[in-house]
Design an enzyme around this catalytic site. Structure first.
Site, mmCIF file in Angstrom:
data_model
loop_
_atom_site.group_PDB
_atom_site.id
_atom_site.type_symbol
_atom_site.label_atom_id
_atom_site.label_comp_id
_atom_site.label_asym_id
_atom_site.label_seq_id
_atom_site.Cartn_x
_atom_site.Cartn_y
_atom_site.Cartn_z
ATOM 1 C CE LYS A 105 -4.226 -2.099 1.780
ATOM 2 N NZ LYS A 105 -3.817 -3.459 1.631
ATOM 3 C CE LYS A 158 -5.179 0.975 6.118
ATOM 4 N NZ LYS A 158 -6.280 1.222 5.557
ATOM 5 C CD GLN A 194 -4.946 5.035 6.462
ATOM 6 O OE1 GLN A 194 -5.657 4.416 6.771
ATOM 7 N NE2 GLN A 194 -4.574 5.251 5.248
ATOM 8 N N PRO A 195 -5.685 9.001 10.583
ATOM 9 C CG PRO A 195 -6.017 11.005 9.737
ATOM 10 C CD PRO A 195 -5.109 9.993 9.625
ATOM 11 N NE ARG A 210 -7.745 -14.227 4.856
ATOM 12 C CZ ARG A 210 -6.760 -14.997 4.958
ATOM 13 N NH1 ARG A 210 -5.951 -15.193 3.753
ATOM 14 N NH2 ARG A 210 -6.538 -15.843 5.846
ATOM 15 N NE ARG A 253 -13.038 -2.989 -3.700
ATOM 16 C CZ ARG A 253 -12.956 -3.741 -2.774
ATOM 17 N NH1 ARG A 253 -13.363 -5.020 -3.107
ATOM 18 N NH2 ARG A 253 -12.289 -3.507 -1.808
ATOM 19 C CD GLU A 259 -7.087 -0.187 1.028
ATOM 20 O OE1 GLU A 259 -6.026 -0.469 0.491
ATOM 21 O OE2 GLU A 259 -6.931 -0.538 2.442
ATOM 22 C CD GLU A 274 -7.879 -3.635 -2.619
ATOM 23 O OE1 GLU A 274 -7.101 -4.262 -3.051
ATOM 24 O OE2 GLU A 274 -8.233 -3.462 -1.410
#
Length: 305
Positions: A93, A129, A170-171, A211, A251, A266, A268
């Site tokens: 990321k 994360k 991240q906030p 998942r 995405r 994100e 993707e």
């Protein structure tokens, strides 16, 4: 079938050897175009990938456990969608930092690597994360005004760093709680449909793993994309290495900031759920775009120089 010899591999993982329910719609969509599509587990040594005209990465939802091996596999497949260099770029990321440098508005992110000095914020709600992950695995939400959650955030980040990973801090965008996330799905570089997703993170990181649940354990609903969302999504896709014309599928997950403006959460481009069942005809559109690549009317090759 009418005797076509064209074959497509739909790459998946050992936990889903027959694909997700949603991706199985692609088999019928390809059959309607006289193309034989079948699932194949990406790390199965018995699969002869060169026997396929195209390999499409789908439910490879274990790549984060062995990303270097997964990236090597992608580079070893002659015809893979999305292209292997994009998969390599997208599966960490940190590509979001590349996009932010080109003025794509992303959720504000601090990147912490092993050896970096960092301090737990003293106010607000924060998300931590790993930069290599999916489906909210090892992600947590922390209100640091609570002493216990502040301690849990510190332990979470320290644990991820000790494992050698890069951590994203991240906030938390509180508008997600009311407006959710919006996923914009593009096929062959063109917008196809949009899905509204409920908030994923409700508290500190846990062992929860969604998942392989239906719809990833999320509440989903079709929605209309706004002009502002489409503009940001297009801006992001145009800055993918080599441009959006290289992408069979994409995405773009967006969340609203405090003023309601969309931010990229994100991008993707590797193995996202594309929610075909919520958009009739979308699996057919994917098959048409893939067939155009196979039959030489559209190439998803290396970036142009």
């Amino acid at each position: 079938m009418t005797g076509s010899t064209e074959r497509v591999a739909l790459a998946t993982c050992r936990q889903l050897p027959m694909l997700s329910e949603d991706d199985r719609e692609l088999i019928e969509a390809f059959a309607a175009m006289d193309i034989n599509a079948a699932p194949a587990v990406w790390d199965d040594p018995s699969v002869a990938w060169s026997d396929f005209d195209l390999t499409i990465v789908r439910s490879c939802w274990d790549y984060h456990e062995r990303r270097p091996e997964f990236v090597r596999w992608a580079h070893g497949v002659v015809a893979v969608a999305n292209p292997a260099d994009i998969i390599e770029w997208n599966t960490d990321k940190r590509h979001l930092a590349d996009l932010a440098a080109t003025d794509v508005p992303i959720v504000p992110t601090a990147w912490v690597t092993p050896g970096d000095a960092w301090q737990v914020p003293w106010a607000g709600t924060w998300v931590a994360k790993p930069s290599v992950s999916l489906s909210g695995l090892n992600a947590g939400r922390y209100d640091v005004s609570d002493a216990e959650q502040r301690s849990l955030l510190a332990a979470h980040v320290d644990g991820l760093l000790a494992a050698g990973g890069t951590v994203m801090i991240q906030p938390y965008q509180s508008a997600i709680d009311t407006d959710g996330e919006t996923a914009l799905i593009f096929i062959g570089g063109r917008f196809d449909h949009a899905i509204r997703k409920g908030a994923v993170l409700s508290g500190p990181a846990s062992d929860a793993d969604h998942r392989f649940e239906e719809d990833g354990g999320m509440h989903l609903a079709p929605c209309d994309a706004t002009a502002a969302q489409l503009e940001i999504a297009g801006h992001a896709l145009d800055r993918v290495p080599g441009g959006r014309q290289r992408l069979l599928y994409a995405r773009v997950d967006l969340v609203p900031d405090a003023d309601g403006r969309p931010l990229l959460m994100e991008l993707e481009l590797t193995e996202p759920q594309l929610f075909f069942k919520y958009a009739p005809g979308s699996a057919d559109a994917m098959a048409v775009a893939a067939a155009a690549q196979i039959r030489g009317t559209h190439q998803l090759g290396p970036p142009q120089t």
